[in-house]
Design a protein around this motif. Structure first.
Motif, short mmCIF file in Angstrom:
data_model
loop_
_atom_site.label_atom_id
_atom_site.label_comp_id
_atom_site.label_asym_id
_atom_site.label_seq_id
_atom_site.Cartn_x
_atom_site.Cartn_y
_atom_site.Cartn_z
N MET A 152 -30.99 -16.36 -26.96
CA MET A 152 -29.63 -16.66 -27.42
C MET A 152 -28.80 -16.86 -26.16
N GLN A 153 -28.50 -18.15 -25.88
CA GLN A 153 -27.75 -18.44 -24.66
C GLN A 153 -26.79 -19.59 -24.87
N HIS A 154 -27.23 -20.80 -24.66
CA HIS A 154 -26.32 -21.95 -24.68
C HIS A 154 -25.96 -22.41 -26.09
N TRP A 155 -26.95 -22.43 -26.98
CA TRP A 155 -26.68 -22.93 -28.32
C TRP A 155 -27.30 -22.01 -29.35
N PHE A 156 -26.47 -21.48 -30.20
CA PHE A 156 -26.91 -20.76 -31.39
C PHE A 156 -25.77 -20.89 -32.38
N ASP A 157 -26.10 -20.71 -33.66
CA ASP A 157 -25.09 -20.94 -34.68
C ASP A 157 -25.32 -19.96 -35.82
N ASN A 158 -24.30 -19.79 -36.64
CA ASN A 158 -24.39 -18.98 -37.87
C ASN A 158 -24.90 -17.57 -37.62
N LEU A 159 -24.44 -16.94 -36.54
CA LEU A 159 -24.83 -15.55 -36.28
C LEU A 159 -24.11 -14.64 -37.26
N ASN A 160 -24.89 -13.96 -38.07
CA ASN A 160 -24.35 -13.04 -39.07
C ASN A 160 -25.07 -11.70 -38.91
N VAL A 161 -24.31 -10.65 -38.64
CA VAL A 161 -24.89 -9.34 -38.34
C VAL A 161 -24.64 -8.38 -39.49
N ILE A 168 -27.60 -2.57 -30.38
CA ILE A 168 -27.89 -3.99 -30.56
C ILE A 168 -26.97 -4.57 -31.63
N GLN A 169 -26.80 -3.85 -32.73
CA GLN A 169 -25.93 -4.31 -33.81
C GLN A 169 -24.51 -4.51 -33.29
N GLN A 170 -23.99 -3.58 -32.51
CA GLN A 170 -22.63 -3.69 -32.00
C GLN A 170 -22.49 -4.87 -31.05
N VAL A 171 -23.46 -5.05 -30.15
CA VAL A 171 -23.42 -6.17 -29.21
C VAL A 171 -23.42 -7.49 -29.97
N LEU A 172 -24.33 -7.63 -30.94
CA LEU A 172 -24.40 -8.88 -31.71
C LEU A 172 -23.16 -9.10 -32.56
N THR A 173 -22.58 -8.03 -33.09
CA THR A 173 -21.33 -8.15 -33.85
C THR A 173 -20.22 -8.69 -32.95
N ASP A 174 -20.11 -8.16 -31.74
CA ASP A 174 -19.11 -8.63 -30.79
C ASP A 174 -19.33 -10.11 -30.45
N VAL A 175 -20.59 -10.49 -30.24
CA VAL A 175 -20.91 -11.89 -29.92
C VAL A 175 -20.57 -12.80 -31.10
N ALA A 176 -20.84 -12.34 -32.32
CA ALA A 176 -20.53 -13.14 -33.52
C ALA A 176 -19.03 -13.37 -33.63
N GLU A 177 -18.23 -12.39 -33.20
CA GLU A 177 -16.78 -12.49 -33.32
C GLU A 177 -16.14 -13.28 -32.18
N THR A 178 -16.65 -13.10 -30.95
CA THR A 178 -15.97 -13.68 -29.79
C THR A 178 -16.83 -14.58 -28.92
N GLY A 179 -18.13 -14.71 -29.21
CA GLY A 179 -19.03 -15.51 -28.38
C GLY A 179 -19.60 -14.71 -27.23
N LEU A 180 -20.52 -15.32 -26.51
CA LEU A 180 -21.14 -14.67 -25.35
C LEU A 180 -20.19 -14.70 -24.15
N PRO A 181 -19.88 -13.55 -23.57
CA PRO A 181 -18.99 -13.55 -22.41
C PRO A 181 -19.75 -13.87 -21.12
N GLY A 182 -19.09 -14.57 -20.21
CA GLY A 182 -19.66 -14.81 -18.88
C GLY A 182 -21.05 -15.40 -18.91
N GLN A 183 -21.94 -14.81 -18.13
CA GLN A 183 -23.31 -15.28 -18.01
C GLN A 183 -24.28 -14.53 -18.93
N HIS A 184 -23.76 -13.71 -19.82
CA HIS A 184 -24.63 -12.93 -20.71
C HIS A 184 -25.47 -13.84 -21.59
N HIS A 185 -26.71 -13.44 -21.80
CA HIS A 185 -27.61 -14.09 -22.74
C HIS A 185 -28.71 -13.10 -23.08
#
Length: 160
Positions: A66-75, A19-36
């Motif tokens: 966590m899908q369309h709008w989220f902000d300040n994701l810090n892992v 979970i930490q790795q997935v959220l770290t990737d999302v914090a760096e590059t955003g949610l890919p494709g249809q992922h939420h």
């Protein structure tokens, strides 16, 4: 060494690291494709930080999306902070990994469910292993529901 391999604790640590790795990737590059993500957590966990009105409305557990709008994701190594929108009211949340009960990405039918010691009748044994699920059963409270009147909706009806 105790002579017993604690597979339950090892699995919990590995899945929380995932979970930490997935959220770290999302914090760096955003949610890919249809992922939420649908993340259910224990609002009574001592390290959870949410607004008082949210803890009053969700006394026990809460599912956030966590899908369309989220902000300040810090892992961090212990948990993550994120700002989510609740009816046009952005609220910061801090969720430690130990408070997470389920983590689901319905776009790829991936889900993790963490068993707690209270869920098991094992008289103080180590935490139960994580269960991987292909068809997660997650429910969510509708935002339109008046305060105190929760309506539970099964997400299975929205699957393609």
């Amino acid at each position: 060494m105790s002579g017993v391999i604690d597979y339950g604790s090892l699995m919990h640590r590995a899945m929380r690291s995932l979970i930490q790795q997935v959220l770290t990737d999302v914090a760096e590059t955003g949610l890919p494709g249809q992922h939420h993500f649908f993340i259910t957590f224990d609002t009574l966990h001592p390290d959870v930080e949410i607004a008082d009105w949210l803890s009053d409305r969700y006394p026990g557990e809460m599912t956030v999306v966590m899908q369309h709008w989220f902000d300040n994701l810090n892992v961090t190594d212990e948990g993550f902070t994120v700002t989510l929108n609740f009816g046009d009211s952005p609220e910061p949340l801090y969720i430690p990994y130990d408070a997470i009960k389920t983590f689901v990405d319905p776009s790829v039918e991936f889900g993790l469910r963490f068993e707690s010691q209270e869920d098991e009748d094992n008289d103080g044994a180590a935490p139960a292993p994580v269960e991987l699920r292909h068809e997660p059963a997650i429910v969510e409270e509708k935002e339109e529901a008046p305060k105190g009147d929760a309506e539970v909706v099964s997400l299975d009806s929205f699957r393609k």
